[in-house]
Scaffold this motif. Sequence first.
Motif: not given
Lengths: 338, 338
Positions: A55-60, B24-25, B45-48, B55-57
């Motif tokens: 999330m911070g780096l916008h890349s993994l 999340n259905g 065309g949104y994608a989470p 992080m949440g899941l």
Amino acid sequence: MSLTIYDISEKAGVSIATVSRVLNGATNVRSSTKEKILKVIEEYGYAPNAFARGMGLHSLKTIGILCVDSSDIYLAKAVYYIEQDLQANGYESLLCCTGHQVDMKKHYLNLILSKKVDSIILVGSYFISNTEEDNDYIRQAAKKVPVMLLNASADYDNVYCTLCDDYSSTYDVTVKMLNSDTSDVIYIYNSESYSGLRKLGGFSEAVNGIGKNAADYAFKYNGDIYKTEDVTAFLTEIAKTHRFNSVIASEDALAIAALKYAAQKGLKVPEDFEVIGYNNSVLCSCSTPSLTSIDNKLEPMTHQLVNTLMGVLNGQEMPKKSLFNGSLVERETTSFEK
Amino acid sequence: MSLTIYDISEKAGVSIATVSRVLNGATNVRSSTKEKILKVIEEYGYAPNAFARGMGLHSLKTIGILCVDSSDIYLAKAVYYIEQDLQANGYESLLCCTGHQVDMKKHYLNLILSKKVDSIILVGSYFISNTEEDNDYIRQAAKKVPVMLLNASADYDNVYCTLCDDYSSTYDVTVKMLNSDTSDVIYIYNSESYSGLRKLGGFSEAVNGIGKNAADYAFKYNGDIYKTEDVTAFLTEIAKTHRFNSVIASEDALAIAALKYAAQKGLKVPEDFEVIGYNNSVLCSCSTPSLTSIDNKLEPMTHQLVNTLMGVLNGQEMPKKSLFNGSLVERETTSFEK
DNA sequence: TTGTATGCGTTATCAA
DNA sequence: TTGATAACGCATACAA
């Protein structure tokens, strides 16, 4: 739960910012505090949370690898080399096998894109079609991340190609065959992918060059190329209407079947019947007699592809297209003069 | 930057919580608002964002696949089947090829673990060693996520095994060979991995059963099994001190070399010389004559492995060990009576 | 059924 | 060279 950067900062008696700096290799940290933090990290076996980091780096540091079928001998090798090179550069590989349906290719490309990969590598020429329209999903993807093509070519922004000159390889080898003792050559192939068409083009050019109509000598096999008996039957069928004493194949597996055909007919290889495969795969040394094949420089290509990608990700200007030359590896199914 | 859940909530005139629910259905959303939101998502065309989502899941629905060498014919197929099954279950595959060094295996296992995969699949028996100590890294990993083993066995918490009974397969086929016309059988192998030792054990048991010392008939080849000439030379060397008229091999590639050896010696296959390979790979139908081989049920195994994993991830009680039986696929290099 | 507010574990900006 | 704090984009407990 596992430890967080807060836990570490507390135990080390510093702020999380300092810990983060150490984690990311920043230079502006006093070496003594750096040591201290490193020791705490080591001691507690702390590892940063990948999601938060991303999330911070916008890349993994992850690259998406798309491939129609990674169990194919050739593609499996390609995927392997690429994965190894990426690993060496600190990147991980998200592998996704799409199958041959165009819908699925688009679907998975978008899916993998939504996982925030840093780039996408399309392995194999099956992802490029003849129609601009069908390739649009690639152009769209390239608006988000660099797209790397192996064995295919497309002239779009942010798309980089690495390929072997299949056209010339096939042309050269066909000319060679036409000038040999076994000059009644046919070409068998199974794919009309980008590289499939290039190979066919090379063969056709050579045959047309001696005043014949190439279309009469090129045969498309529809089916599983590893069902050797089916391919052999296919050749037997061709033999009913066409005379030939040599076969150039677009895939080693097809060439192997041609050898089986020759054995059935009692033809001596390479004296009376010659065969050339494509890819220089493990099948070549496994077949009896061992198979002459065109090597299309897979490993050097994958190196080049990954190097190019690393350059692009570092913001350097890199070649949009890298072209290799294939070479003929002669074994026991041909007897060309030196 | 791309759209966020806030943008969508705004455009749809609802709160982000509602958008999140739809994403999340969740069932507790009025269908009309759900439709509305879905339309906006589609339109823009949104994608989470995958990182924030993870992080949440606490999961990105990604499975780590470790493999010593995904370019190996057999392992490539295994990886492919697994990837396809995972995909069908909504999971992605993070592929990592470790090579054979133990250090690297540990290193990459930890690395991939830090990427927050939901599970780790160890493809091939090379990851399990004889010593408890060397396997400790697997036990440690299993404390974090379920670990799935293909073709290997280890009795640890949260470790699940799927394998084929290589011992029985090799035993049965050896007995069969010992009772045939070509009963001077030798066994050639290249690996002392878990499954490698099981195969060897089956052969030894059968040979010892007729009062012979198995150690005199089993030969280990050290080298690249695809260097057919080297393997053939290896057999020629053996022939200097041992008489044999049949070969059982731990890998199809080794068996292919045995066929080349027979051809060199002018031996008729299968009348005077019989050969059996292992894996029932594409090499079998590519060789001349086509190779009899033991099929170790790779595809069914991978299905079972992924099904088991899905059960585990859903909190169900699943079998710790799933055992398949191999079967002999007879082709042209053997002539057993029916 | 919906909205508000908070937490998740980082990175990065700014001030000290 | 360090620390405080604001993002990052989402999930979810709780309130309405």
